[in-house]
Design an enzyme around this catalytic site. Structure first.
Site, PDB file in Angstrom:
ATOM      1  N   LYS A 210       8.693  -4.385 -45.907  1.00  0.00           N
ATOM      2  CA  LYS A 210       8.646  -3.011 -45.397  1.00  0.00           C
ATOM      3  C   LYS A 210       9.252  -2.945 -43.996  1.00  0.00           C
ATOM      4  O   LYS A 210       8.669  -3.439 -43.038  1.00  0.00           O
ATOM      5  CB  LYS A 210       7.221  -2.465 -45.330  1.00  0.00           C
ATOM      6  CG  LYS A 210       7.240  -0.938 -45.102  1.00  0.00           C
ATOM      7  CD  LYS A 210       5.921  -0.368 -44.648  1.00  0.00           C
ATOM      8  CE  LYS A 210       5.779  -0.347 -43.144  1.00  0.00           C
ATOM      9  NZ  LYS A 210       6.692   0.580 -42.442  1.00  0.00           N
ATOM     10  N   GLY A 262       4.327  -7.044 -35.161  1.00  0.00           N
ATOM     11  CA  GLY A 262       4.085  -5.713 -34.616  1.00  0.00           C
ATOM     12  C   GLY A 262       2.991  -5.752 -33.568  1.00  0.00           C
ATOM     13  O   GLY A 262       2.797  -6.771 -32.907  1.00  0.00           O
ATOM     14  N   SER A 263       2.287  -4.643 -33.460  1.00  0.00           N
ATOM     15  CA  SER A 263       1.307  -4.539 -32.383  1.00  0.00           C
ATOM     16  C   SER A 263       0.034  -5.324 -32.705  1.00  0.00           C
ATOM     17  O   SER A 263      -0.311  -5.535 -33.869  1.00  0.00           O
ATOM     18  CB  SER A 263       0.945  -3.075 -32.138  1.00  0.00           C
ATOM     19  OG  SER A 263       0.136  -2.605 -33.202  1.00  0.00           O
ATOM     20  N   THR A 264      -0.667  -5.744 -31.658  1.00  0.00           N
ATOM     21  CA  THR A 264      -1.914  -6.480 -31.835  1.00  0.00           C
ATOM     22  C   THR A 264      -2.956  -5.615 -32.540  1.00  0.00           C
ATOM     23  O   THR A 264      -3.714  -6.089 -33.383  1.00  0.00           O
ATOM     24  CB  THR A 264      -2.423  -6.978 -30.470  1.00  0.00           C
ATOM     25  OG1 THR A 264      -1.506  -7.976 -29.989  1.00  0.00           O
ATOM     26  CG2 THR A 264      -3.795  -7.607 -30.574  1.00  0.00           C
ATOM     27  N   GLU A 265      -2.933  -4.323 -32.235  1.00  0.00           N
ATOM     28  CA  GLU A 265      -3.894  -3.410 -32.843  1.00  0.00           C
ATOM     29  C   GLU A 265      -3.731  -3.366 -34.373  1.00  0.00           C
ATOM     30  O   GLU A 265      -4.707  -3.502 -35.123  1.00  0.00           O
ATOM     31  CB  GLU A 265      -3.660  -2.022 -32.233  1.00  0.00           C
ATOM     32  CG  GLU A 265      -4.625  -0.961 -32.641  1.00  0.00           C
ATOM     33  CD  GLU A 265      -4.085   0.422 -32.247  1.00  0.00           C
ATOM     34  OE1 GLU A 265      -3.116   0.484 -31.459  1.00  0.00           O
ATOM     35  OE2 GLU A 265      -4.625   1.409 -32.758  1.00  0.00           O
ATOM     36  N   GLY A 267      -2.191  -5.602 -36.104  1.00  0.00           N
ATOM     37  CA  GLY A 267      -2.466  -6.968 -36.550  1.00  0.00           C
ATOM     38  C   GLY A 267      -3.942  -7.176 -36.871  1.00  0.00           C
ATOM     39  O   GLY A 267      -4.296  -7.810 -37.869  1.00  0.00           O
ATOM     40  N   GLU A 284       2.620 -12.042 -35.781  1.00  0.00           N
ATOM     41  CA  GLU A 284       3.378 -12.202 -34.539  1.00  0.00           C
ATOM     42  C   GLU A 284       3.227 -10.870 -33.813  1.00  0.00           C
ATOM     43  O   GLU A 284       3.780  -9.862 -34.232  1.00  0.00           O
ATOM     44  CB  GLU A 284       4.838 -12.531 -34.870  1.00  0.00           C
ATOM     45  CG  GLU A 284       5.534 -13.242 -33.731  1.00  0.00           C
ATOM     46  CD  GLU A 284       6.190 -12.282 -32.780  1.00  0.00           C
ATOM     47  OE1 GLU A 284       5.487 -11.857 -31.835  1.00  0.00           O
ATOM     48  OE2 GLU A 284       7.349 -11.956 -32.968  1.00  0.00           O
ATOM     49  N   CYS A 318       8.676  -8.240 -27.960  1.00  0.00           N
ATOM     50  CA  CYS A 318       7.284  -8.685 -27.893  1.00  0.00           C
ATOM     51  C   CYS A 318       7.103  -9.746 -26.810  1.00  0.00           C
ATOM     52  O   CYS A 318       6.061  -9.833 -26.192  1.00  0.00           O
ATOM     53  CB  CYS A 318       6.832  -9.202 -29.242  1.00  0.00           C
ATOM     54  SG  CYS A 318       8.013 -10.351 -29.953  1.00  0.00           S
ATOM     55  N   GLU A 415       0.619  -3.952 -22.809  1.00  0.00           N
ATOM     56  CA  GLU A 415       2.015  -4.078 -23.212  1.00  0.00           C
ATOM     57  C   GLU A 415       2.674  -2.697 -23.176  1.00  0.00           C
ATOM     58  O   GLU A 415       2.220  -1.771 -23.837  1.00  0.00           O
ATOM     59  CB  GLU A 415       2.084  -4.656 -24.625  1.00  0.00           C
ATOM     60  CG  GLU A 415       3.494  -4.908 -25.084  1.00  0.00           C
ATOM     61  CD  GLU A 415       3.552  -5.604 -26.436  1.00  0.00           C
ATOM     62  OE1 GLU A 415       2.769  -5.233 -27.321  1.00  0.00           O
ATOM     63  OE2 GLU A 415       4.382  -6.515 -26.595  1.00  0.00           O
TER      64      GLU A 415
END
Lengths: 508, 296
Positions: A210, A262-265, A267, A284, A318, A415
């Site tokens: 995706k 992508g973002s930690t959130e 993730g 990542e 990132c 970030e």
């Protein structure tokens, strides 16, 4: 400088006619626009999903608009995959896995990947132009970094496909995992697709990929390459869409492995989703990486490195070196020279080969960046912002540096994912390490010094998956990339990039 | 306690020193290098297969768990910074100390339900396990790391580094072997650990604390708790100062819960089942890649 930026954008050249001291200075900093032609790229008015080797509309007929961030103008309409479409893609991948790809002779799998690498190289210019149009990154970067690295990644893992038994020690047999769901971000669209697809396919997995909502086009162009390479249908499937498509894919019961960048959130939410499905996971995620400059660093090189660290790809990276730690004794001089250098950065049309900083990927992202800048100001930070004139249309952000910040400020902790640097000072190496590590992230770090022992000691102390010493933002398919701590887990690149796509069976 | 005539040296083996002192012994937790009762005051009875009380064990509370994590965090930089050679020496010392306690440990395993032979085999296997991992300490970097051939004038080197503080939920079956098979690799590569061993078979794991205490292992590097995984596991998975989790010993339902909770600080979570492989240690390592220009 400002006028130049404007004239570049409007396509008129003023350099030759200017006179006097200011005019001389101008002539040195001014370039006529050098626009890369769009003619090599054909953007259709509509794009469908790519499932089992065929393009198809989303089952519910849903679609979303894709916009050129450099102008804000409509580019095309792309199908939005629903749960049913994701089901179909996963089923196609499963079928291809069980009937074709898993049991194919590894050397043949390698052939397909080599072919893909070659075909990307052949169509490199087309990919680069499309990447810059769709995502807003400077053509120089898409041409010199994104596309060559994407091809190189396929070439590298093609070579691994028939050598897997040598990649793992101790009498184990590496087996593919099955169907991998791969969800990639909008900052390096084609390159991320390559980072995900190449090792997964080399190890014998099939994939549902995706792309990010705002940057689907190069992944969709890649389907032409996959078709030309005669990759068996269903080995790679592409579902376009937004967050709901991503959630449907990440939480799908038919998936054996999820790889997300992508973002930690997000993730975290994928970690929770895969806890239920049992799929293996690599992540990542975000970062707030520090660039540490010691007083014994070669200053000109360090300045270039800091610029490359934070203003590469508009700071949409990132591992961007978004915190600058300067040793106190050189802080003032460095800061002054850095700002002078930043004044020379050209912000503008991504397709202009002179452009250093292109368009911010989306209006939403620009809003986030400006919001964090406002927070920084309200928390008492001092802002320097380049005087570059921004194009009237599209989404742009001039390179920005905050000083007078401390470790409690949001600008030093969160970030930004934009062209914004937070600058602090330190006195001793130990203090530099403490400040650099004072983040829940652990993706990357930069160290600038001429002292070898200091480089090695710092490299050991820094909690980061990648340390660039006297360099920054270097990438290579042979070099493992990935984070520690809340920057995620798993590595992409190198031998260790295979770990994420195999399960090890005892040979006995 | 180490009296050679005590349980295990003769059949039938009973680990309880009740014969000599008149009351079953209370086994204590091992936290920060000290043998402690639970701060909660909880003590649980351990029964033999006939239902008689053979010993009591301190049952760890959430507070004990937090204290153990604090101890492990405090010990982490020193242990990670020790030379691999020294870590290997100390792991080998654990094996030697374990060997010296083999009679007692076998008796305790037997008392908790193992057959005589199975108990002896389990102790032998545990000793072998510590020796095996002792030898890996200064070799695993070469196997899991290396120089990467990048397309440019750079020296590029990948080195595995310890993840940090790891939580280990070890299995109830064959408890000493299970504990050894995940603790040894975690320590071998420079992590510090908090072990949660199940209560029912906790005698040998707690006696193992006495082995660790006499093995030159710095205080806090390994911390041993006993209690229910259902009770303590979620707290371990929620804890933001725990960097990785091995859930080899937990049920499938609990594993799902722990995985979901690990999202908080994105712990690495693995069920290695103590496989003897460098990949097991790899679950407790993060690869670091360093680039440096190599040009004039």
């Amino acid at each position: 400088m400002n006028e130049n930026a404007t004239s570049n954008m409007t396509g008129t050249t003023g350099g030759a006619g200017t006179t006097g001291v200011a005019g001389v200075a101008k002539r040195f900093t001014e370039y006529a626009p050098a626009l890369e032609s769009r003619s090599i790229v054909t953007i259709r008015s509509e794009y469908g999903l790519w499932i089992a080797g065929e393009e198809r509309d989303a089952e519910a007929g849903a679609a979303f608009d894709s916009v050129d961030p450099a102008t804000g103008q409509h580019l095309t309409r792309i199908a939005e995959a629903s749960q049913a479409d994701v089901d179909a893609a996963v089923a196609a991948a499963r079928s291809a896995y069980e009937n074709v790809w898993r049991d194919m002779a590894p050397a043949n799998r390698a052939r397909y990947l080599f072919r893909i690498a070659r075909l990307i190289q052949e169509r490199a210019r087309e990919f680069a132009v499309l990447e810059s149009i769709d995502g807003g990154k400077p053509i120089r970067e898409s041409r010199d970094v994104d596309v060559p690295l994407a091809a190189a990644h396929f070439f590298y893992y093609a070579g691994w496909a028939d050598k897997l038994p040598w990649a793992f020690t101790g009498g184990v047999i590496p087996r593919p995992l099955g169907v991998a769901a791969q969800i990639i971000p909008w900052n390096f669209p084609l390159m991320m697709a390559a980072w995900k697809l190449a090792p997964a396919l080399a190890c014998g997995n099939t994939v549902v990929l995706k792309p990010a909502e705002t940057t689907s086009l190069t992944a969709l162009l890649l389907t032409e390459v996959l078709t030309e390479a005669e990759l068996p249908p269903g080995v790679v499937n592409i579902v376009t869409g937004g967050a709901s498509t991503g959630a449907a894919l990440a939480g799908h019961r038919g998936i054996d492995k999820v790889a997300f960048t992508g973002s930690t959130e997000v993730g975290r939410s994928i970690r929770r989703a895969t806890a239920t499905t049992g799929a293996r996971l690599t992540l990542e995620l975000g970062g707030k990486s520090a660039q540490i400059v010691f007083e014994d660093a070669p200053m000109d090189q360090a300045i270039e490195g800091v610029v490359r660290g934070i203003w590469f790809n508009q700071g949409h990276v990132c591992c961007a070196g978004s915190r600058l730690l300067l040793q106190e004794s050189i802080a003032e001089e460095f800061s002054e020279r850095l700002q002078r250098r930043v004044e020379g950065l050209k912000v503008g049309d991504p397709l202009d080969k002179n452009t250093d900083i292109g368009a911010i990927n989306s209006a939403e992202q620009l809003e986030k960046i400006e919001e964090l800048c406002e927070v920084a100001l309200s928390e008492g930070a001092r802002m320097y912002r380049s005087s570059a004139t921004l194009p009237a249309q599209g989404w742009y952000c001039a390179p920005t540096i905050f000083s007078g910040v401390d470790t409690s400020h949001r600008i030093t902790n969160e970030e930004v994912f934009g062209p914004v640097l937070a600058q602090m000072t330190f006195r001793t190496p130990a203090e530099a390490v403490a400040k650099a590590n004072a983040t829940p992230y652990g993706l990357a770090a930069g160290v600038w010094t001429d002292n070898g022992a200091k480089i090695l000691w710092m490299s050991q102390q820094l909690r980061a998956g990648v340390v660039w010493a006297n360099s920054y933002n270097q990438f290579d398919p042979a070099s493992p990339f990935g984070g520690m701590r809340e920057s995620g887990f798993g590595r992409e690149g190198g031998r260790s990039g295979l770990d994420s796509y195999v399960t090890l069976e005892d040979a006995s | 306690m180490t009296d050679p005539t005590s349980p295990g040296s003769a059949s039938p083996a009973t680990p309880s020193p009740a014969d000599s002192l008149g009351a079953p012994k209370t086994y204590k937790l091992f936290v920060g290098g000290a043998f402690i009762r639970s701060e909660s005051g909880r003590v649980a009875a351990v029964h033999d297969t006939n239902g008689s009380v053979i010993a009591r064990v301190a049952e760890a509370s959430r507070k004990d768990l937090r204290d153990a994590v604090t101890a492990a965090r405090g010990a982490q930089p020193g242990w990670a910074g020790a030379t691999p050679y020294l870590r290997g020496q100390i792991l080998y010392r654990v094996a030697e100390m374990l060997d010296g306690r083999s009679t007692q440990l076998a008796a305790e395993l037997e008392a908790c339900g193992a057959s005589r032979q199975a108990a002896i085999d389990e102790v032998t296997e545990s000793i072998d396990c510590w020796v095996w991992w002792a030898g890996w300490a200064d070799k695993i970097t070469q196997v899991l790391g290396g120089v990467n051939s990048v397309a440019g004038p750079f020296l590029n080197v990948s080195t595995p580094e310890p993840t940090g503080v790891v939580g280990l939920c070890t299995a109830a079956e064959r408890p000493l072997a299970a504990l050894s098979s995940v603790l040894a690799p975690a320590l071998c590569v420079g992590n510090t650990a908090v072990v949660v061993a199940p209560l029912d078979s906790a005698l040998a794991p707690l006696t193992f604390g006495e082995v660790l205490a006499t093995s030159d292992l710095p205080k806090g590097v390994a911390n041993l708790l006993v209690g229910s995984h259902t009770d303590l596991g979620p707290w371990l998975a929620d804890h933001d100062d725990v960097d990785a989790l091995d859930i080899s010993g937990v049920s499938a339902d609990l594993a799902e819960d722990l995985l979901a909770r690990s999202a908080g600080n994105l712990k690495r979570v693995a069920a290695t089942n103590g496989r003897r492989s460098p990949q097991t240690a790899g679950e407790f390592l993060d690869l670091k890649t360093v680039w440096h220009p190599a040009r004039l």
